[in-house]
Design a protein around this motif. Sequence first.
Motif, mmCIF file in Angstrom:
data_model
loop_
_atom_site.group_PDB
_atom_site.id
_atom_site.type_symbol
_atom_site.label_atom_id
_atom_site.label_comp_id
_atom_site.label_asym_id
_atom_site.label_seq_id
_atom_site.Cartn_x
_atom_site.Cartn_y
_atom_site.Cartn_z
ATOM 1 N N LEU A 99 0.811 -1.222 0.000
ATOM 2 C CA LEU A 99 0.000 0.000 0.000
ATOM 3 C C LEU A 99 0.844 1.272 0.000
ATOM 4 O O LEU A 99 0.498 2.261 0.630
ATOM 5 C CB LEU A 99 -0.966 -0.016 1.200
ATOM 6 N N ILE A 151 -7.407 3.323 -3.518
ATOM 7 C CA ILE A 151 -7.452 2.338 -2.442
ATOM 8 C C ILE A 151 -8.873 2.250 -1.935
ATOM 9 O O ILE A 151 -9.542 3.275 -1.746
ATOM 10 C CB ILE A 151 -6.452 2.705 -1.330
ATOM 11 N N ILE A 152 -9.326 1.024 -1.737
ATOM 12 C CA ILE A 152 -10.643 0.811 -1.161
ATOM 13 C C ILE A 152 -10.479 0.149 0.202
ATOM 14 O O ILE A 152 -9.420 -0.352 0.536
ATOM 15 C CB ILE A 152 -11.551 -0.048 -2.072
ATOM 16 N N ASN A 153 -11.542 0.174 0.973
ATOM 17 C CA ASN A 153 -11.560 -0.385 2.325
ATOM 18 C C ASN A 153 -10.596 0.385 3.232
ATOM 19 O O ASN A 153 -9.994 1.366 2.806
ATOM 20 C CB ASN A 153 -11.253 -1.878 2.335
ATOM 21 N N ARG A 154 -10.474 -0.086 4.462
ATOM 22 C CA ARG A 154 -9.819 0.741 5.464
ATOM 23 C C ARG A 154 -8.861 -0.086 6.291
ATOM 24 O O ARG A 154 -8.969 -1.315 6.336
ATOM 25 C CB ARG A 154 -10.915 1.328 6.364
ATOM 26 N N GLY A 155 -7.946 0.586 6.959
ATOM 27 C CA GLY A 155 -7.038 -0.077 7.890
ATOM 28 C C GLY A 155 -6.280 -1.206 7.212
ATOM 29 O O GLY A 155 -5.879 -1.118 6.048
ATOM 30 N N SER A 156 -6.102 -2.284 7.947
ATOM 31 C CA SER A 156 -5.328 -3.409 7.449
ATOM 32 C C SER A 156 -6.027 -4.105 6.282
ATOM 33 O O SER A 156 -5.414 -4.896 5.577
ATOM 34 C CB SER A 156 -5.098 -4.400 8.590
ATOM 35 N N TYR A 157 -7.300 -3.796 6.086
ATOM 36 C CA TYR A 157 -8.035 -4.407 4.977
ATOM 37 C C TYR A 157 -7.955 -3.560 3.707
ATOM 38 O O TYR A 157 -8.602 -3.868 2.709
ATOM 39 C CB TYR A 157 -9.502 -4.623 5.375
ATOM 40 N N SER A 158 -7.184 -2.479 3.748
ATOM 41 C CA SER A 158 -7.048 -1.601 2.582
ATOM 42 C C SER A 158 -6.557 -2.405 1.391
ATOM 43 O O SER A 158 -5.744 -3.316 1.530
ATOM 44 C CB SER A 158 -6.051 -0.476 2.867
#
Lengths: 551, 473
Positions: free
Chosen positions: A190, A209-216
């Motif tokens: 990332l 980038i989609i989603n957030r945090g470690s799930y990015s």
Amino acid sequence: MSVAAPPVDTLTVKVDGVPIAVPKTMPDPITGKPIATTMIQACALAKVDVPHYCYHPKLPVAGNCRMCLVEFGTPTLGPDRKPVLNPDGTPKIARSPRPAIACATPISPGMEIYTSTPGVKQMREAVLEFLLINHPLDCPICDQAGECKLQEYSVDYGQSGSAFVEPKVHKPKHVDLGPRIVLDAERCILCTRCIRFTRDIAADDALGIINRGSYSELARYPGKKFDNNYTLNTVDICPVGALTSKDFRFQMRVWFLKETKSVCTSCATNCSIVIGSREEKVLRYEPRENDAVNSTWMCDHGRLNYKWINREDRLTEVRTRSGTRTWTAALKEISELLNKAEPGSVAIVASARQANEELWLLSKLAQKYNALTDSIARTGDGDRLLLNPDRNPNSTGARLIGIAPPVLGSNLLKIADAISSGRVKTLIVFGEDVTKHGIPVQRVENLIVSDILPNATTTAAHYLLPGSAHAEKRGTFTNVKGRVQKFMKAIEPKGDARPEWEFLHELVYNITGQNGFVTIEGLFNQMAREVPAFAGLTWAGLGDTGTQAKL
Amino acid sequence: MPQEHRLILKNIDRPGYTPSLESYGDYAVLRKALALGPKTLADGKTMSAPEQIRDEVKLSGLRGRGGAGFSCGLKWSFVDRKSGKPIYLICNADESEPGTFKDRQIIYKDPHQMIEGMIIACYANDVHLAYIYIRGEFTDGAKILNRALAEARAKNFLGKKILGSGYDLEIHVHRGAGAYICGEETGLIESLEGKRGYPRIKPPYFPAVLGLYMCPTIVNNVETLCAVKHIVEMGGAEFARLGTPNNTGTRIVCVSGHVRKPGYYEIQVGKATLRELIFDPAFGGGLPEGRNLKAIIPGGSSAKVFKAGEKVKLKKKSPDGKDTEQELDILDLPYDFDTIMAAGSMSGSGAVIVMDDSTDIVEALANISEFYAHESCGQCTPCREGSLWMSKALNRLTHGEGRKTDADYLLHIADNIPGGRTICAFGEACSWPVQSFVAKFKDEFIAKGGSGVALPRESKAEDLLKPELQQQS
């Protein structure tokens, strides 16, 4: 004792205790406007490596990977805003309690940057551990292995083990991001280099980038295709194996590749490239940094335009209409034939895909016979970045050397007429299928052709001399802006094929008696002495990134 | 006896008081601000009306009520007023720190107070376009604000040539989309620009110089902007007489958790102790019957926890000017910015979360950690990976799969996130609770881990070869 004052546009910092004067500003990678020099640039000038993932000298700074964290201090200022001095007269340095990212932090006078303290080492270890906890560690099947910054920095700055015992985050694998790119989202760290390149250099806001945090997760914008002409550069700048090239993936472990400095031949821009080859086979092109030409990029069109080199139907034999010949016999016969030719009875169609040296040797023959000469224009759509509408790599060289008229192809009609009227009896064609351009090849008495791949002209040839791709020889091209760059030999010519300049040199010697260019170096230097545009250039002086000709 | 000192909350919850202009009144303080003329100073220089207001705010000692407690006057003084670019002001109404529910009272019940404060702050800073960035979940709040702005516009408190002065201002409400990180001022600015709410790197993107649309920008909390109105009304010196030195004025404290009277209480800063906030009938009213205090989070869930009975040593200046050290029980700490910070935590957003002895401290931390893992924006490495790692480990601990070593394991992770290693303070927000909970209640973490069974495993190759798992392929 007098100490010369540093020039006004530099300031002095210390990198790991060593003072260095660095420019106060450096150009912004996108706008070119001067912006404050950063710590990482100062460290680079001091030849001190600061590991980094998201930072790329040609992209806007993101500051997200945190790998380039360093410690630093600045001179303490007294109430009078003057530096406080230690008892020994040195400025008293106040060490910052917090680290700073070297990629984004501007330098200031007297700043001290510490890149190898225990604290910095510990921070790098921690960042690497964080980057690796959810990484699949599938190096054995990953194409990036061998040129992967995660691997390299893990060895240089990491630790051998991790405390991590949790289940890893899983993300999509082998995602079809575009016609030429595959994404493995689990390998992605990332860093957003690909996003910034695509947005700020290729001007195509296709990635995000989609989603957030470690799930990015890196993704294409819904409904948008990632298919611009520069997508493969994202594979180059991806520091890990997240983005791979559909063309190159699974073809070869990179440590087996022989790397050869060369030049892209797909348009008049002449991007500097590295050819990756193994066992006499070209496997990939990658752009090579050359700020006078292509920065660090190249277009997908040029990058993938190498497969013809490996084609099965490459011309590999010296042929006449009656069968094969040896080079010795063929060159002797051609020389005899040309020695009999009258001035004005020879025409030459050279190719603007040939090297300067080859074109210059052809111009020697042209001078001898006062021959009509031309070349073939090759055009397509250009773009604002690198791709030039002129799809020949060396139109500029052909014009400067005088083998081609200012408008390529404008003599072709004259040549056709001269053949039809019987004035021209010998036609020399290099690397072009002139039958497509109205040249009545059936009417010439002697059709001498050199080419790489078969076509109607090679079929009609009385003498067919198999030539070499640029990857199989050395030479120079002159790009649309007059940059003269050399290309080096990556692989051997196919079969009996030879570099054109080698046999042209022999013909020129046999016909004109001129000698002196038995090597490409000597040939280039001789040419540079005679062609005004190349005056003062030398083969050695071209270096890796070329020199400017006088246009 | 400590009492509430209702300045900002003055009208809130007053019977019959509605969030309308009719209830609120005529923006008298704004009229006063706009009527200010240039002042000639002793040295002959003149000070414009906006400069005078800025001076009053500096004099008041007002510190930001959003969480960092940074001097408002100083923040305003950093604004680049010579760039030639417009200056923007943003009201940060993205209140989302767990335990905090003060700004919502103002927005829902007395929006005009905030808007008046905002207009005055804009006037003081030569701002002509301002935004209210409101938390996405405050759907009604956004409607109330828009209604209030329409009322203000109709009365020419907003718009062109406000109340006959030469001053123009427009304010827009922008709703967030439900991300905690958009309360971080640079994340907020990115979000307001229509991008992902990724906090910006500082340097170079300090809002005071390169903020919204790369223009100088002030971001102030809702409560802070309300305080500006009161500062202009009563004068900076008068405001500074409220509270304690360097911790001036009033602030709203949100008391929640195991107290009998959870709620929001406005106190003079530093004029009530944690004990009073929790036990005094005027405030929290004590713990439930038969319960003992276990822990206090003094400033929102990101603040470091205090353990009941914890003693802290504080440096204090005695009247003769000497530094003396004083040991205090945490309950006796006056609730202000500096003391709570000196005691190793922070008063943050003013949220006091009280936990009694019924609390499973590991569960409590697991809850907090899950929140931060969910809200990490994912931009920079330590926070993106560390927040979820800590949450996964805590989830394991609370589900019978812990290890005795997990306490140290958690500290190993948490120690690698804060201290300037991340782009924004979220790194601290997610790691401070873990560091403090584990350090102060380590025995509970070890005990929880000791009861554990085997660690969960990732699926192994032999599992994947089981016939029932091969059906799909």
